[in-house]
Scaffold this motif. Structure first.
Motif, mmCIF file in Angstrom:
data_model
loop_
_atom_site.group_PDB
_atom_site.id
_atom_site.type_symbol
_atom_site.label_atom_id
_atom_site.label_comp_id
_atom_site.label_asym_id
_atom_site.label_seq_id
_atom_site.Cartn_x
_atom_site.Cartn_y
_atom_site.Cartn_z
ATOM 1 N N LEU A 11 7.007 -1.899 -5.351
ATOM 2 C CA LEU A 11 6.566 -2.844 -6.383
ATOM 3 C C LEU A 11 7.591 -3.963 -6.553
ATOM 4 C CD1 LEU A 11 4.301 -3.212 -8.521
ATOM 5 C CD2 LEU A 11 5.789 -2.064 -10.130
ATOM 6 N N ILE B 219 -3.861 5.430 -6.918
ATOM 7 C CA ILE B 219 -2.661 4.598 -6.963
ATOM 8 C C ILE B 219 -1.404 5.468 -6.912
ATOM 9 C CG2 ILE B 219 -2.324 4.479 -9.463
ATOM 10 C CD1 ILE B 219 -2.320 1.365 -7.323
ATOM 11 N N HIS C 224 20.869 -1.593 -4.316
ATOM 12 C CA HIS C 224 20.565 -0.514 -3.383
ATOM 13 C C HIS C 224 21.608 -0.436 -2.278
ATOM 14 C CE1 HIS C 224 16.621 0.918 -4.730
ATOM 15 N NE2 HIS C 224 16.642 -0.239 -5.357
ATOM 16 N N HIS D 153 12.019 0.184 -4.332
ATOM 17 C CA HIS D 153 10.649 0.467 -4.761
ATOM 18 C C HIS D 153 9.706 -0.653 -4.281
ATOM 19 C CE1 HIS D 153 7.241 1.400 -7.271
ATOM 20 N NE2 HIS D 153 7.845 2.500 -7.701
ATOM 21 N N ILE E 243 -6.289 -5.209 -4.238
ATOM 22 C CA ILE E 243 -5.902 -3.946 -4.883
ATOM 23 C C ILE E 243 -7.085 -3.358 -5.634
ATOM 24 C CG2 ILE E 243 -4.346 -2.907 -6.577
ATOM 25 C CD1 ILE E 243 -2.333 -5.118 -5.828
ATOM 26 N N PRO F 185 -4.319 4.999 -14.591
ATOM 27 C CA PRO F 185 -2.927 4.621 -14.313
ATOM 28 C C PRO F 185 -2.642 3.242 -14.906
ATOM 29 C CG PRO F 185 -4.007 5.393 -12.318
ATOM 30 C CD PRO F 185 -5.055 5.338 -13.376
ATOM 31 N N LEU G 225 2.143 -6.468 -3.343
ATOM 32 C CA LEU G 225 1.656 -7.584 -4.148
ATOM 33 C C LEU G 225 1.727 -8.900 -3.381
ATOM 34 C CD1 LEU G 225 3.436 -6.844 -7.532
ATOM 35 C CD2 LEU G 225 1.061 -6.428 -6.980
ATOM 36 N N SER H 3 16.033 5.288 -7.254
ATOM 37 C CA SER H 3 15.903 3.871 -6.912
ATOM 38 C C SER H 3 14.994 3.181 -7.893
ATOM 39 C CB SER H 3 15.356 3.694 -5.513
ATOM 40 O OG SER H 3 14.353 4.624 -5.265
ATOM 41 N N ILE I 170 12.328 1.207 -12.710
ATOM 42 C CA ILE I 170 10.878 1.107 -12.662
ATOM 43 C C ILE I 170 10.241 2.495 -12.757
ATOM 44 C CG2 ILE I 170 10.568 1.256 -10.161
ATOM 45 C CD1 ILE I 170 8.870 -1.458 -12.099
ATOM 46 N N ARG I 171 11.042 3.556 -12.534
ATOM 47 C CA ARG I 171 10.510 4.915 -12.655
ATOM 48 C C ARG I 171 10.664 5.478 -14.067
ATOM 49 N NH1 ARG I 171 10.080 6.527 -7.121
ATOM 50 N NH2 ARG I 171 11.302 5.086 -5.900
ATOM 51 N N ILE J 257 -0.832 0.717 -14.207
ATOM 52 C CA ILE J 257 -0.832 -0.488 -13.387
ATOM 53 C C ILE J 257 -2.267 -0.937 -13.116
ATOM 54 C CG2 ILE J 257 -0.618 0.766 -11.180
ATOM 55 C CD1 ILE J 257 1.111 -1.674 -10.274
ATOM 56 N N ILE J 258 -3.194 0.021 -13.012
ATOM 57 C CA ILE J 258 -4.594 -0.334 -12.757
ATOM 58 C C ILE J 258 -5.264 -0.825 -14.037
ATOM 59 C CG2 ILE J 258 -6.825 0.576 -12.040
ATOM 60 C CD1 ILE J 258 -4.713 0.160 -9.848
ATOM 61 N N ILE K 242 2.686 -0.136 -2.772
ATOM 62 C CA ILE K 242 1.804 -1.233 -3.157
ATOM 63 C C ILE K 242 2.349 -2.497 -2.503
ATOM 64 C CG2 ILE K 242 3.011 -1.982 -5.269
ATOM 65 C CD1 ILE K 242 -0.040 -1.970 -6.421
ATOM 66 N N LEU L 24 -3.988 -4.180 -14.672
ATOM 67 C CA LEU L 24 -4.490 -5.118 -13.649
ATOM 68 C C LEU L 24 -5.913 -5.548 -13.999
ATOM 69 C CD1 LEU L 24 -4.265 -6.516 -10.850
ATOM 70 C CD2 LEU L 24 -5.143 -4.434 -9.839
#
Lengths: 310, 317
Positions: free
Chosen positions: A115, A250, B306, A113, A240, B116, A62, B317, B253-254, B118-119, A60, B122
């Motif tokens: 994001l 996504i 990282h 990542h 997006i 999802p 942003l 990560s 984030i995962r 994030i969508i 993605i 959003l």
């Protein structure tokens, strides 16, 4: 036919929107109004091309709107210094390339990542755009005649480039090994790596390409209005949304340029009509947000052929 | 080393305080409370968003939601036009309920609608922003009853600070000491294994989204109480700040990994950057570059581990 079922669904949705528009005010569909309102579609369209590639690899970006602001400011600085049009354009595109390449190298080579990378650069690029602007011209710069001619002249370069880039991106994605590599990365990165697909190279390349597109979008924006650090503010949300409404998953691995174009058209027509007819920008936001959620829900329940890819 | 992230954040906070002390010896005693109070909304919402991210989802609608809830509270309780002037406690109860319900709704979209996250968030980010503008009708809303303002401006007992500490402590206990907390981590690190172990992934996710909605409502109430002013731009951009804090605080984030202490330190660090930059008074040129400097620091924070942790076994990560 079956392959493009979702695209037909989108086409149907666009027809519904246009039918409602025609019912409420037939004037909206007249070519004069449509042409007048179409000036804003180019920036959105350009950015979605890159974003489609990125989201197909499950990434993605942003930062596209902020990168566009930074490009616009560097364009403004060059115009302020009365440099030739060609140099201005090159500086703007180079800024975009650099912004995209930074995102790309962090995602592809350092493996952060996407994001997180673009969340950070989202603030950073806008910060640099504002800093650069207030430290130099401290005001938006009006576009020079040369730049304006690129967008509104007899030879509208931006529009022609958009058409060419759309065709090229669609062929790249649908007809080449590179395109199949991008789908493979999004579908299963581990498997893609074992198949010998150059993952890092491809990822770096698509973020850089998106940066370049942000440069082009900045030229279009600056020519229509002025070169300012405000360019592309919150545009990333529309970009997006258009890509996702266009049927790109996504989670990666699924999506087509045809769908993205229809997504852009759907968002564009909806936004322009709501803005134009009710003259209330807040209503537009509510409609676009709802549309995004409904489109994804619709895709889930009407076209769910793939097993859960979470 | 388990607390590596927390240690490096403490070093950064210390380094920043030291830098500021070089400019003025009284910086830390004079500004410590201010920094804490300025960080309140971010801190409270970060607790919720942290839990959401640990379950492997994300919520980027919190900024718009805070704006909408602040507008609702303002309209309900303001004593001047266009406020309704209802009793502040009733208004607070309504806002808390609305916040929790919207959070629950988000959870339903994600869990039952399979959108999802994030969508879904959003879409909500865009739509709730519009709803806020629509409610506000353009102008700012001011003039709130004393009972409400007291929550944010009471000088003898800083109620907002105490409430924040309670929220943070509660989230910490929930995460690290309860069965529900274990379920939240389990759902995030491996949903299928969690399901097989008899954990309801659905309920757990619904819970964290609803909790985030409620915490956002609390943040909105304290925001209005402190500032006494709500505008159409209230809450704009907060979601990105919150996600940045949570991630800088070491939450993966995962999903599946992260601790409350890191998040708290990250919120303090990120609030501090701006205060210190303001305070150092580097001249008018530097002020213009503030956001850029902030951005670079966040990029460094996000990417730094990282470089250092690449050889860790199983390092996601």
């Amino acid at each position: 036919m079956k392959k493009f079922a979702y695209e037909f669904f989108l086409l149907g949705l666009i027809c519904v929107v246009l039918a409602i528009a025609a019912f409420l005010d037939p004037l909206f569909l007249s070519s004069d109004v449509q042409i007048e309102l179409s000036s804003e579609i180019w920036e959105l369209g350009l950015l979605t091309l890159g974003m489609t590639l990125i989201i197909i690899t499950a990434g993605i970006d942003l930062s596209v709107g902020s990168a566009m602001g930074l490009c616009s400011v560097s364009l403004g600085l060059c115009m302020h210094a009365n440099l030739p049009t060609g140099v201005c354009v090159l500086a703007c595109l180079a800024t975009g390339l650099a912004a995209g390449a930074l995102n790309g190298s962090l995602v592809a080579f350092i493996k952060v990542h996407p994001l997180l990378v673009t969340l950070a650069t989202y603030g950073m690029y806008r910060g640099f755009a504002e800093g650069l602007q207030s430290a130099t011209t401290n005001a938006p710069v009006d576009a020079s005649e040369g730049i304006k001619a690129l967008v509104t002249g007899n030879f509208p370069l931006i529009q022609i480039l958009f058409t060419a880039l759309t065709a090229w991106t669609a062929i790249l994605l649908g007809r080449t090994a590179t395109g199949r590599g991008l789908y493979a990365i999004g579908h299963n990165e581990e498997a893609a790596r074992f198949s010998g697909i150059p993952i890092a190279k491809l990822k770096f390349w698509i973020y850089t390409y998106t940066g370049l597109l942000a440069g082009l979008a900045a030229i279009s924006y600056s020519a229509r209005r002025s070169a300012t650090a405000e360019a592309g503010l919150v545009l990333e949300l529309d970009v997006i949304a258009a890509v996702v409404i266009g049927g790109t998953s996504i989670y990666g691995g699924r999506g087509r340029i045809a769908g993205t174009l229809l997504g852009v058209l759907l968002i564009h027509e909806t936004r322009q009509f709501v803005d134009w007819y009710w003259q209330r920008s807040e209503l537009t936001l509510i409609v676009i947000g709802t549309l995004l959620i409904l489109a994804v829900l619709g895709h889930r329940f009407l076209f769910a052929q793939d097993p859960d890819t979470h | 080393m388990k607390y590596r992230r927390e240690a490096s954040l403490i070093v950064l906070v210390g380094a920043l305080s030291f830098l500021a002390t070089l400019f003025d010896a009284s910086f830390v005693p004079a500004n410590a409370i201010d920094i804490l109070i300025n960080s309140i909304p971010t801190m409270i919402i970060s607790c919720g968003v942290m839990l959401v991210i640990i379950t492997g989802e994300i919520d980027i609608s919190v900024g718009s939601l805070l704006g909408l809830l602040a507008a609702t509270l303002a309209l309900l309780s303001s004593t001047a036009e266009p406020g309704l002037g209802i009793h502040p406690y009733l208004a607070i109860a309504i806002v808390l309920t609305v916040g929790t319900l919207i959070g629950l709704g988000t959870g339903c979209l994600v869990v039952y609608g399979r959108v999802p996250s994030i969508i879904a968030t959003l879409g909500l980010l865009i739509a709730l922003d519009g709803a806020q503008d629509w409610l506000m009708g353009g102008g700012d809303i001011k003039h709130f009853p004393q009972e409400l303002r007291y929550l944010g401006t009471g000088t003898t007992i800083p109620i907002n600070l105490i409430l924040t500490i309670l929220v943070v402590a509660g989230t910490g206990l929930l995460c690290h000491k309860t069965a529900l907390g274990r379920r939240i981590y389990a759902v995030g690190s491996n949903p299928s294994a969690a399901r097989l172990a008899g954990i309801s992934v659905t309920t757990t996710k619904l819970f964290v989204f609803a909790l985030t909605g409620m915490l956002t409502a609390i943040a909105a109430i304290l925001w209005v109480a402190k500032l006494g002013n709500v505008s159409t731009s209230t809450g704009a951009g907060l979601e990105l700040k919150v996600v940045t804090c949570v991630v800088v605080g070491g939450v993966s984030i995962r999903g599946g990994r992260g601790r409350i202490l890191g998040v708290v330190l990250a919120v303090i660090l990120i609030t501090m950057i701006r205060t210190v930059l303001n305070f150092m008074d580097l001249g008018s040129e530097a002020v213009k570059w503030q956001r850029a400097i902030e951005g670079v620091m966040i990029l460094v924070a996000v990417t730094s581990d990282h470089f250092t942790q690449r050889n860790q076994p199983g390092g996601k990560s």
